[in-house]
Design a protein around this motif. Sequence first.
Motif, short mmCIF file in Angstrom:
data_model
loop_
_atom_site.label_atom_id
_atom_site.label_comp_id
_atom_site.label_asym_id
_atom_site.label_seq_id
_atom_site.Cartn_x
_atom_site.Cartn_y
_atom_site.Cartn_z
N THR A 242 -0.24 35.52 -17.12
CA THR A 242 0.64 34.49 -16.57
C THR A 242 0.37 33.17 -17.28
N ASN A 243 1.21 32.18 -17.00
CA ASN A 243 1.05 30.88 -17.63
C ASN A 243 0.22 29.94 -16.80
N ALA A 244 -0.66 30.49 -15.95
CA ALA A 244 -1.49 29.63 -15.09
C ALA A 244 -2.38 28.74 -15.93
N SER A 245 -2.92 29.32 -17.04
CA SER A 245 -3.80 28.51 -17.88
C SER A 245 -3.04 27.37 -18.53
N VAL A 246 -1.78 27.63 -18.89
CA VAL A 246 -0.98 26.57 -19.49
C VAL A 246 -0.79 25.43 -18.51
N GLU A 247 -0.49 25.76 -17.24
CA GLU A 247 -0.29 24.72 -16.24
C GLU A 247 -1.59 23.96 -15.98
N THR A 248 -2.71 24.69 -16.01
CA THR A 248 -3.99 24.02 -15.78
C THR A 248 -4.29 23.03 -16.89
N VAL A 249 -4.06 23.46 -18.14
CA VAL A 249 -4.28 22.56 -19.27
C VAL A 249 -3.36 21.36 -19.18
N CYS A 250 -2.09 21.62 -18.82
CA CYS A 250 -1.12 20.53 -18.72
C CYS A 250 -1.52 19.54 -17.66
N ASP A 251 -1.94 20.04 -16.51
CA ASP A 251 -2.36 19.15 -15.43
C ASP A 251 -3.56 18.31 -15.85
N SER A 252 -4.52 18.96 -16.54
CA SER A 252 -5.72 18.22 -16.93
C SER A 252 -5.39 17.17 -17.98
N VAL B 213 0.83 -1.20 0.00
CA VAL B 213 0.00 0.00 0.00
C VAL B 213 0.87 1.25 0.00
N ILE B 214 1.92 1.26 0.81
CA ILE B 214 2.82 2.42 0.85
C ILE B 214 3.50 2.61 -0.50
N SER B 215 3.85 1.51 -1.17
CA SER B 215 4.50 1.63 -2.48
C SER B 215 3.57 2.29 -3.49
N ILE B 216 2.25 2.08 -3.36
CA ILE B 216 1.30 2.75 -4.25
C ILE B 216 1.34 4.25 -4.03
N ILE B 217 1.42 4.67 -2.78
CA ILE B 217 1.49 6.10 -2.47
C ILE B 217 2.81 6.69 -2.98
N ILE B 218 3.90 5.93 -2.85
CA ILE B 218 5.18 6.40 -3.39
C ILE B 218 5.09 6.57 -4.90
N LYS B 219 4.45 5.59 -5.56
CA LYS B 219 4.28 5.70 -7.02
C LYS B 219 3.44 6.92 -7.37
N GLN B 220 2.40 7.19 -6.58
CA GLN B 220 1.57 8.36 -6.83
C GLN B 220 2.40 9.64 -6.69
N THR B 221 3.25 9.69 -5.69
CA THR B 221 4.10 10.87 -5.49
C THR B 221 5.08 11.05 -6.64
N LEU C 222 6.75 13.94 -11.57
CA LEU C 222 6.97 13.91 -13.02
C LEU C 222 5.97 14.80 -13.74
N GLY C 223 4.72 14.81 -13.29
CA GLY C 223 3.72 15.68 -13.91
C GLY C 223 4.08 17.15 -13.77
N LYS C 224 4.56 17.53 -12.58
CA LYS C 224 4.96 18.92 -12.38
C LYS C 224 6.15 19.30 -13.25
N LEU C 225 7.13 18.40 -13.35
CA LEU C 225 8.29 18.67 -14.19
C LEU C 225 7.89 18.78 -15.65
N ASP C 226 6.99 17.89 -16.09
CA ASP C 226 6.54 17.92 -17.48
C ASP C 226 5.78 19.21 -17.77
N VAL D 253 -3.69 15.32 -9.47
CA VAL D 253 -2.86 15.87 -8.40
C VAL D 253 -3.73 16.55 -7.36
N ASN D 254 -4.75 17.28 -7.81
CA ASN D 254 -5.62 17.98 -6.86
C ASN D 254 -6.34 17.00 -5.94
N ASP D 255 -6.82 15.90 -6.52
CA ASP D 255 -7.48 14.89 -5.71
C ASP D 255 -6.52 14.24 -4.73
N PHE D 256 -5.28 14.03 -5.20
CA PHE D 256 -4.29 13.42 -4.32
C PHE D 256 -3.96 14.33 -3.15
#
Length: 400
Positions: free
Chosen positions: A319-329, A277-285, A290-294, A344-347
Motif C-alpha cells: 500500500t502507499n502508507a509509507s508514501v503518506e508517512t513520508v509526505c506527512d513528515s 486564539v480560535i483563529s490560530i486553531i482555524i489556521k492549524q485546521t 492542505l497537507g492531506k490534499l498535498d 498533524v499527529n500532535d494536533f
Amino acid sequence: MPHRRDVSNSCCLPLHLNEDNARFGLLAALILLYLLCGAVVFSALEHPSELQAHRRWDQQLANFTEQNSINLKSLHVLLKQYEEAFAAGIRVDKLRPRWDFSGAFYFVATVVSTIGFGMTTPVTVAGKIFLIFYGLLGCAATILFFNLFLERIITMLAYIMRWCHERQLRRSGMGGEEARSEDDSLEGWKPSVYYVMLILGIAALLIACSASALYSAMEDWDYFESLYFCFVAFSTIGFGDVVSSQRESYKAQEAYRLGNCLFILMGVCCIYSLFNVISIIIKQTLNWILGKLDCSKRAQKRNAVHPAPANEATGKRFTNASVETVCDSETDAGRRLSGEMISVNDFMANKVSLAILQKQLSETAHGNPRQSHVRQNGFSGGVGAFAIMNNRLQETSVDR
C-alpha cells in the motif's frame, strides 16, 4: 550603503507565498460556504416571522385608518417623516440627549472600538467628515491596544501556568536537578494554547454573565436578551437593535454608566483575544486539510509513475502508507522550521500547543525568548493580525 535582500529570506519566499495563497484560497472558499449555510439557516428561522409582522402591521394600519377616517396615503407620509426623525434621535419615549457630552463620549467609544451600534450617527456634513478622520486614527490605535492587551494576557497566563506546573512537579518529586533530566521537565514543558483558549472563554463568559445581570436589572431586559446584547457588543458586531444606557434616567445613573463602559471594555478585550486564539486553531485546521490534499496528490503521482511492487511471498502489492508517512513528515518538518505549525499527529492527539501563540507562550514562560537566526530589521513580535503584519514585513524588508 546600497540595500540588499537577505538571501536566506528571499529564497524561502516562493514556498511561503505558495502556502499562503493555498491557505487563503481554502479559507475564502470555506467562508463562502459558511456564509451560504448561515443565510439558509437565518432565512428559514427569521423570514416567516418577518412575513407575519408585515401582515400584522398592514392589518393595524387598515383598522386605524378605518376607525379614525384617515387617508392611508397621508398616514404613510407621516410615518416616513417619523422614520427620518427617528434616525435623528427623536423618539416617542423620552430618552437621554444624544449629543450632550456623555452621549457623545458613548458614541466615540462605539466608533473607536468598531462596535458601531448605529443608534447615534452624525447628520451634519462637518460631523461626517470629522468622523472619517477621527475613526481612521482611533480604530487603528484601538486595534493596537487590543493586540498589546492580548500580549500581556499571554504573558500573565504563561507565568501562571508555569507556576502551576512547577508546583505539580514538586508534588510529584521531580523538582530541582532531577526535573531537568526528565521528559516532563520545566525545560521541555510547553504551556498549552488549549488552556489559554479555555481561560479566555471562561473569562468572557463570566464577564458576559455578570454584565447580563446588571443589564437585566437596569434595562428591564430578560436575561437571554441581555446575553444576546453582550455577545453583539463584545464581538463588535453592534447591530444596534438592543443598546444599553439609552434611557433618560436610571437609578444610580453615574455608577451604572461607569459599570456599563467597564463591562464593554473588558468584554471586547476578552472576546478579541479569544477570537485570535480560535483563529490560530482555524489556521492549524486549514494547514492540516492542505497537507492531506498535498499528500494525496503526491501519492497518486508516485503510484502513476512507479506502480507499487508486488510482494513475492504473498503476491499482494504494498500500500502507499509509507508514501503518506513520508509526505506527512516532510510537510511537518517544513512547517516546524517556519515556527508556525505542528505535526498533524500532535494536533489530533493534543500533545503540544499550536502556532505562533505556542511559541510565544513557551518563550514567555521560560523568561528567555529565543532569538531567531533571521535578521529582525525592526519587525518582530505581536500576536494575531499584528504578528502576521510583522512577520510579513520582516520577510520582505531589506537590510542596509
